[in-house]
Design a protein around this motif. Structure first.
Motif, PDB file in Angstrom:
ATOM      1  N   ILE A   1      -9.057  -3.838   2.711  1.00 51.11           N
ATOM      2  CA  ILE A   1      -7.564  -4.158   2.001  1.00 51.11           C
ATOM      3  C   ILE A   1      -6.292  -5.134   2.063  1.00 51.11           C
ATOM      4  O   ILE A   1      -6.110  -6.096   0.931  1.00 51.11           O
ATOM      5  CB  ILE A   1      -6.361  -2.919   2.075  1.00 51.11           C
ATOM      6  CG1 ILE A   1      -7.033  -1.302   2.060  1.00 51.11           C
ATOM      7  CG2 ILE A   1      -5.182  -2.849   2.030  1.00 51.11           C
ATOM      8  CD1 ILE A   1      -6.809  -0.033   2.798  1.00 51.11           C
TER       9      ILE A   1
ATOM     10  N   LEU B   1      -6.911   2.185  -3.970  1.00 52.68           N
ATOM     11  CA  LEU B   1      -7.352   1.204  -3.005  1.00 52.68           C
ATOM     12  C   LEU B   1      -8.800   2.389  -2.877  1.00 52.68           C
ATOM     13  O   LEU B   1      -9.190   2.519  -1.917  1.00 52.68           O
ATOM     14  CB  LEU B   1      -6.789   1.570  -2.334  1.00 52.68           C
ATOM     15  CG  LEU B   1      -5.838   0.211  -2.065  1.00 52.68           C
ATOM     16  CD1 LEU B   1      -5.144   0.026  -1.010  1.00 52.68           C
ATOM     17  CD2 LEU B   1      -6.406  -1.432  -2.805  1.00 52.68           C
TER      18      LEU B   1
ATOM     19  N   ARG C   1       0.451  -1.167  -0.381  1.00 51.47           N
ATOM     20  CA  ARG C   1       0.075  -0.097   0.145  1.00 51.47           C
ATOM     21  C   ARG C   1       0.805   1.336  -0.063  1.00 51.47           C
ATOM     22  O   ARG C   1       1.698   1.468   0.475  1.00 51.47           O
ATOM     23  CB  ARG C   1      -0.291   0.158   1.532  1.00 51.47           C
ATOM     24  CG  ARG C   1      -2.223   1.207   1.154  1.00 51.47           C
ATOM     25  CD  ARG C   1      -2.903   1.236   2.900  1.00 51.47           C
ATOM     26  NE  ARG C   1      -3.994   2.231   2.635  1.00 51.47           N
ATOM     27  CZ  ARG C   1      -4.639   2.279   3.177  1.00 51.47           C
ATOM     28  NH1 ARG C   1      -4.962   2.016   4.518  1.00 51.47           N
ATOM     29  NH2 ARG C   1      -5.951   3.200   3.044  1.00 51.47           N
TER      30      ARG C   1
ATOM     31  N   LYS D   1      -5.146  -6.795  -1.255  1.00 53.23           N
ATOM     32  CA  LYS D   1      -3.456  -7.192  -2.022  1.00 53.23           C
ATOM     33  C   LYS D   1      -3.727  -8.634  -2.018  1.00 53.23           C
ATOM     34  O   LYS D   1      -1.949  -9.077  -2.610  1.00 53.23           O
ATOM     35  CB  LYS D   1      -3.059  -7.158   0.105  1.00 53.23           C
ATOM     36  CG  LYS D   1      -2.671  -5.451  -0.061  1.00 53.23           C
ATOM     37  CD  LYS D   1      -1.779  -4.804   1.541  1.00 53.23           C
ATOM     38  CE  LYS D   1      -1.204  -4.954   1.574  1.00 53.23           C
ATOM     39  NZ  LYS D   1      -0.816  -5.037   2.587  1.00 53.23           N
TER      40      LYS D   1
ATOM     41  N   LEU E   1      -1.653  -0.108  -4.765  1.00 50.93           N
ATOM     42  CA  LEU E   1      -1.122  -0.393  -3.966  1.00 50.93           C
ATOM     43  C   LEU E   1      -0.125  -1.317  -5.263  1.00 50.93           C
ATOM     44  O   LEU E   1      -0.483  -0.744  -6.151  1.00 50.93           O
ATOM     45  CB  LEU E   1      -2.099  -2.319  -4.414  1.00 50.93           C
ATOM     46  CG  LEU E   1      -3.094  -2.374  -3.009  1.00 50.93           C
ATOM     47  CD1 LEU E   1      -4.095  -3.949  -3.216  1.00 50.93           C
ATOM     48  CD2 LEU E   1      -2.791  -2.524  -2.064  1.00 50.93           C
TER      49      LEU E   1
ATOM     50  N   ASP F   1      -4.972   6.149  -3.157  1.00 49.71           N
ATOM     51  CA  ASP F   1      -4.588   5.442  -2.681  1.00 49.71           C
ATOM     52  C   ASP F   1      -3.979   4.045  -3.360  1.00 49.71           C
ATOM     53  O   ASP F   1      -5.155   3.783  -4.209  1.00 49.71           O
ATOM     54  CB  ASP F   1      -5.795   5.163  -0.897  1.00 49.71           C
ATOM     55  CG  ASP F   1      -5.360   4.199  -0.421  1.00 49.71           C
ATOM     56  OD1 ASP F   1      -4.470   3.709  -0.163  1.00 49.71           O
ATOM     57  OD2 ASP F   1      -6.342   4.175   0.503  1.00 49.71           O
TER      58      ASP F   1
END
Length: 251
Positions: free
Chosen positions: A181, A173, A32, A185, A45, A43
């Motif tokens: 979250i 995200l 993140r 992921k 990944l 936001d």
């Protein structure tokens, strides 16, 4: 003494994680990354393996934040593998605002998803994966958040997957709750579970453990992987094992 090191070091939280790296190389994982600009927060990944470029004499604070186990590799190895220093941007800077907004506007004008980008577009967007705020809140699982943490002090070097490969450039995200979250992921990581950042015994400058008493466990791990660490290599690497106890008292 210089402000940077001839070693890039990756830290992790546990001895088992360190043993896994020594056995299987670095697994690339989506991490993140929150990037704040004046008018918007991104936001994301980002698939990466992160390292720091900090001399041991200044590394204690970094260890406290990221873990007491690590492996330090030669800067030459980092350069040959395509690692690059992170671009630190202040959240109040017009550069941060203009660069990120321009990139996202370009994306949404023609494509609705990152997965729809062609190879050339991915290369243009690759800069986002090397971007980090100069300062912000540091959130670590199981630890109290550190306010106004200066990320630039880490002098991070980052490895990311080749943008031309058939993987998502990054995951967004924006509309995912905090509770979801980890699931997001895991879904992304399954897509890259075979990706590895490789190194050889000759690339290793240091192996870091938390306690002096853990040296033997690392040596046992090295000896078990005969294909990668022949006997002569194990003998050389034994002298490269250093403990956090030593770092706190001798540097």
């Amino acid at each position: 003494m210089g402000l940077s090191s001839n070693t890039v070091t990756h830290f992790t939280k546990s001895l088992s994680n360190l043993k896994g790296i020594l056995t299987e190389n670095f697994k690339v994982r989506y991490c993140r990354e929150i990037i704040n600009a004046k008018s918007k927060t991104y936001d994301l990944l980002v698939p990466m393996v992160s390292f720091c470029d900090i001399p041991f004499s200044q590394i204690v604070n970094h260890i406290d934040s990221y873990g007491c186990y690590g492996i330090g590799l030669k800067k030459k190895w980092a350069e040959e593998c395509g690692l690059n220093p992170v671009l630190y941007l202040d959240k109040h800077s017009s550069l941060t605002e203009n660069m990120l907004l321009h990139l996202y506007k370009h994306l949404t004008a023609s494509k609705s998803k990152v997965t729809e980008l062609d190879s050339d577009e991915k290369c243009r967007f690759d800069i986002i994966r090397y971007t980090k705020n100069y300062q912000g809140d540091l959130n670590r699982i199981g630890k109290k958040a550190i306010k106004d943490y200066r990320f630039s002090d880490e002098r991070e070097w980052r490895y990311v997957i080749d943008p031309k490969l058939d993987y998502p450039l990054f995951g967004n995200l924006k509309n995912i709750t905090v509770a979801k979250i980890p699931e997001a992921k895991n879904m992304q990581n399954k897509k890259i579970e075979t990706e590895r950042l490789q190194f050889t015994p000759e690339d290793i400058n240091y192996i870091i453990v938390k306690y002096e008493s853990e040296r033997d466990k690392v040596i046992e791990t090295l000896e078990k992987v005969n294909a990668k660490y022949p006997h002569e290599q194990v003998k050389r690497l034994i002298s490269r094992i250093i403990s956090v106890e030593q770092l706190r008292t001798d540097f």
